[in-house]
Design a protein around this motif. Sequence first.
Motif, PDB file in Angstrom:
ATOM      1  N   THR A   1       0.873  -1.174   0.000  1.00 44.89           N
ATOM      2  CA  THR A   1       0.000   0.000   0.000  1.00 44.89           C
ATOM      3  C   THR A   1       0.910   1.223   0.000  1.00 44.89           C
ATOM      4  N   ALA A   2       0.475   2.294  -0.667  1.00 45.31           N
ATOM      5  CA  ALA A   2       1.302   3.508  -0.725  1.00 45.31           C
ATOM      6  C   ALA A   2       0.416   4.716  -0.981  1.00 45.31           C
ATOM      7  N   ALA A   3       0.852   5.870  -0.477  1.00 45.00           N
ATOM      8  CA  ALA A   3       0.106   7.120  -0.728  1.00 45.00           C
ATOM      9  C   ALA A   3       0.493   7.640  -2.115  1.00 45.00           C
ATOM     10  N   VAL A   4      -0.491   8.167  -2.863  1.00 41.47           N
ATOM     11  CA  VAL A   4      -0.197   8.726  -4.188  1.00 41.47           C
ATOM     12  C   VAL A   4      -0.460  10.230  -4.138  1.00 41.47           C
ATOM     13  N   ASN A   5       0.579  11.015  -4.303  1.00 37.58           N
ATOM     14  CA  ASN A   5       0.573  12.492  -4.194  1.00 37.58           C
ATOM     15  C   ASN A   5      -0.625  13.127  -3.455  1.00 37.58           C
ATOM     16  N   GLY A   6      -0.850  12.608  -2.289  1.00 34.25           N
ATOM     17  CA  GLY A   6      -1.826  13.236  -1.384  1.00 34.25           C
ATOM     18  C   GLY A   6      -3.277  13.106  -1.808  1.00 34.25           C
ATOM     19  N   THR A   7      -3.548  12.532  -2.989  1.00 33.92           N
ATOM     20  CA  THR A   7      -4.926  12.480  -3.459  1.00 33.92           C
ATOM     21  C   THR A   7      -5.530  11.091  -3.404  1.00 33.92           C
ATOM     22  N   GLY A   8      -4.659  10.067  -3.242  1.00 32.64           N
ATOM     23  CA  GLY A   8      -5.209   8.721  -3.253  1.00 32.64           C
ATOM     24  C   GLY A   8      -4.261   7.729  -2.601  1.00 32.64           C
ATOM     25  N   ILE A   9      -4.737   6.493  -2.521  1.00 32.06           N
ATOM     26  CA  ILE A   9      -3.900   5.421  -1.966  1.00 32.06           C
ATOM     27  C   ILE A   9      -3.881   4.282  -2.979  1.00 32.06           C
ATOM     28  N   LEU A  10      -2.651   3.799  -3.235  1.00 32.02           N
ATOM     29  CA  LEU A  10      -2.477   2.717  -4.199  1.00 32.02           C
ATOM     30  C   LEU A  10      -2.302   1.401  -3.458  1.00 32.02           C
ATOM     31  N   VAL A  11      -3.056   0.399  -3.895  1.00 25.50           N
ATOM     32  CA  VAL A  11      -2.894  -0.942  -3.334  1.00 25.50           C
ATOM     33  C   VAL A  11      -2.509  -1.854  -4.485  1.00 25.50           C
ATOM     34  N   SER A  12      -1.432  -2.636  -4.319  1.00 26.30           N
ATOM     35  CA  SER A  12      -1.070  -3.515  -5.429  1.00 26.30           C
ATOM     36  C   SER A  12      -0.816  -4.940  -4.950  1.00 26.30           C
ATOM     37  N   VAL A  13      -1.187  -5.863  -5.836  1.00 33.54           N
ATOM     38  CA  VAL A  13      -1.012  -7.292  -5.570  1.00 33.54           C
ATOM     39  C   VAL A  13      -0.179  -7.848  -6.721  1.00 33.54           C
ATOM     40  N   ALA A  14       1.091  -8.206  -6.430  1.00 35.64           N
ATOM     41  CA  ALA A  14       1.988  -8.676  -7.495  1.00 35.64           C
ATOM     42  C   ALA A  14       2.271 -10.151  -7.295  1.00 35.64           C
ATOM     43  N   ASP A  15       2.208 -10.915  -8.417  1.00 36.90           N
ATOM     44  CA  ASP A  15       2.511 -12.345  -8.296  1.00 36.90           C
ATOM     45  C   ASP A  15       3.624 -12.741  -9.251  1.00 36.90           C
ATOM     46  N   THR A  16       4.155 -13.942  -9.085  1.00 40.24           N
ATOM     47  CA  THR A  16       5.186 -14.461  -9.981  1.00 40.24           C
ATOM     48  C   THR A  16       4.578 -15.622 -10.765  1.00 40.24           C
ATOM     49  N   GLY A  17       3.321 -15.424 -11.165  1.00 41.47           N
ATOM     50  CA  GLY A  17       2.581 -16.498 -11.826  1.00 41.47           C
ATOM     51  C   GLY A  17       2.781 -16.545 -13.330  1.00 41.47           C
ATOM     52  N   CYS A  18       1.790 -17.141 -14.020  1.00 41.36           N
ATOM     53  CA  CYS A  18       1.924 -17.413 -15.449  1.00 41.36           C
ATOM     54  C   CYS A  18       1.848 -16.158 -16.320  1.00 41.36           C
ATOM     55  N   GLY A  19       1.433 -15.025 -15.754  1.00 42.46           N
ATOM     56  CA  GLY A  19       1.311 -13.796 -16.550  1.00 42.46           C
ATOM     57  C   GLY A  19       0.068 -13.842 -17.436  1.00 42.46           C
ATOM     58  N   VAL A  20      -0.125 -12.756 -18.196  1.00 43.28           N
ATOM     59  CA  VAL A  20      -1.333 -12.642 -19.026  1.00 43.28           C
ATOM     60  C   VAL A  20      -0.904 -12.312 -20.459  1.00 43.28           C
ATOM     61  N   SER A  21      -1.432 -13.052 -21.439  1.00 44.67           N
ATOM     62  CA  SER A  21      -1.079 -12.758 -22.835  1.00 44.67           C
ATOM     63  C   SER A  21      -1.696 -11.422 -23.246  1.00 44.67           C
ATOM     64  N   ASP A  22      -1.117 -10.789 -24.306  1.00 44.00           N
ATOM     65  CA  ASP A  22      -1.630  -9.482 -24.757  1.00 44.00           C
ATOM     66  C   ASP A  22      -3.106  -9.574 -25.117  1.00 44.00           C
ATOM     67  N   ASP A  23      -3.446 -10.678 -25.766  1.00 39.60           N
ATOM     68  CA  ASP A  23      -4.826 -10.866 -26.214  1.00 39.60           C
ATOM     69  C   ASP A  23      -5.791 -10.914 -25.013  1.00 39.60           C
ATOM     70  N   LEU A  24      -5.386 -11.673 -23.990  1.00 38.57           N
ATOM     71  CA  LEU A  24      -6.234 -11.804 -22.799  1.00 38.57           C
ATOM     72  C   LEU A  24      -6.282 -10.485 -22.023  1.00 38.57           C
ATOM     73  N   ALA A  25      -5.121  -9.790 -21.997  1.00 40.70           N
ATOM     74  CA  ALA A  25      -5.023  -8.532 -21.236  1.00 40.70           C
ATOM     75  C   ALA A  25      -6.126  -7.558 -21.660  1.00 40.70           C
ATOM     76  N   GLU A  26      -6.455  -7.566 -22.956  1.00 43.25           N
ATOM     77  CA  GLU A  26      -7.469  -6.628 -23.458  1.00 43.25           C
ATOM     78  C   GLU A  26      -8.869  -6.964 -22.957  1.00 43.25           C
ATOM     79  N   ARG A  27      -9.109  -8.272 -22.703  1.00 36.32           N
ATOM     80  CA  ARG A  27     -10.483  -8.696 -22.387  1.00 36.32           C
ATOM     81  C   ARG A  27     -10.707  -9.002 -20.910  1.00 36.32           C
TER      82      ARG A  27
END
Length: 506
Positions: A425-451
């Motif tokens: 979690t991190a503060a974003v220039n005083g206007t918001g808060i960013l939450v991120s979930v990062a994995d080391t999994g199979c990833g997403v193909s470009d085609d799937l990323a769009e849908r």
Amino acid sequence: MPLPLHRQSPPQWDDSLFETVVAAAINGVLAVNEHGLVSVFNAACETMFQYRREEVLGHGIAMLLASPYREEYEERLRRYQQTGVAEGAGKGRELVARRNDGTTFPIFLSIGEGMHDGRRTFVVVIQDLTDLQLERAMHAEQRAFLAAIVDSSNDAIISKTLDGKITTWNRAAEELFGYSAEEIIGTPVTRLFPEDRLHEEAQILDRIRAGHALEHYETVRIKKDGTLVDVSVTVSPVRDVKGNVIGASKTVRDITEKKLAEARLQTLSAELSHVARLSEMGQVSAAIAHELNQPLTAVLNYTNVAKRLIASTDAAAKAKSYEAVSKAGDQALRAGQIIRRLRDFVEKRESTRTLEDINAVTEDALALGLIGTPTADIKVITAFAPDLDPLLIDKVQIQQVLVNLLRNAAEAMAESERHELTVTTAAVNGTGILVSVADTGCGVSDDLAERLFRPFVTTKTGGMGIGLAISRSIIESHGGRLTMVPNQGGGTVFQFILPVAQRLVD
Ligand code: ADP
């Protein structure tokens, strides 16, 4: 010193100056002698009246006028000849003139009096008002047109002075608030404000005085019959020709229907996310049963041990039995916690927003989200920023998003070598808060990323493909944005930003 009331002898003409002025004049200039006959008729007059000078010289001025002015001037001339009193000299007026071809046109006619060659002479200056009248008519037409627009508008359009007094009030305002224009114009606009909104007027007027508008401000106003109405108000400064702010005009739209639709939509989306939560939990019910089984089995074991120990008379055994019972209690607490979290999560409830610490919400989601995932030994790395502003959120819905992201991440790592889940979690220039979930999994193909975020897009057997679609709509309904980017070392990062609460008027 005031002029004496008796007649002054008229000034003497300076012939050369008179002729130069007359010839150069843009306006029609003519002179009438003491017999009422035209003695000078300049070029501008010829153009205006379409008479050549010879046709007019020696005739009465009445020939240049349309009825009833023609008759009026003939009458004046008769009286002048009898009494020597020239009515209207030194004055100007608007009347209707007549051209040679009988057509008429509006003029401004002014008469001055002087002496020429020792005789009284009247100088008449004539200004053609055709263009001016056309302009006036156009303005009147435009005004009528604008008035018609204002009057036929479905929005209430109201204007007020800088001290908050109502100056105009259209038909839609009458319908919306129930006051007629007569009864409300001139009275304070705060009549339309419920007591708990009175402070808004000072804020609005401050903005207007500073020359700023206020757009689509959603608030509540009060009708003549005392009922409250949800409205969206747009207020703009009204300026005079010099640009000074002299008042404000406001459009007030009744948004009762919109508010009802919003509430209906909110209920629907709350129901939809409830269904999604149930489906999410349905998939893991077996795993949860297993998860609960562990502490419950432990409770059973510890209580059996305690029973045996209590049966013996040994003092040391008593201490041990006390320990076993405490452990049984701890395990029962753990089982209870799992059940409570689960119940909170799947419970059908209204969407409610409360101020929450996003780090605590994320911790809870981690406890629930990773139960029974197919990937063993996930290394969870958390990096929570301290001292984050609280967020006004629906806690369960945001947990739902996190549980969905965590479970997707865990499932994506089932086949990979590294099983690393990084939650930050991190503060974003005083206007918001960013939450991120990062994995080391199979990833997403470009085609799937769009849908990916569309409903019913899934690559899993038995997957519903609604998790990400619902997650995105939950984040957007909180004024945020959910996105996916590739993870540098392989895998994906899903992240969302939630805005920190802001004041409505600033
Ligand atoms: P479901 O999990 O039921 O398939 P979702 O909407 O949650 O539905 O996810 C849609 C699809 O997006 C998944 O089937 C998967 O192909 C892909 N996906 C989601 N998260 C990840 C991830 N962390 N890594 C790789 N692919 C993912």
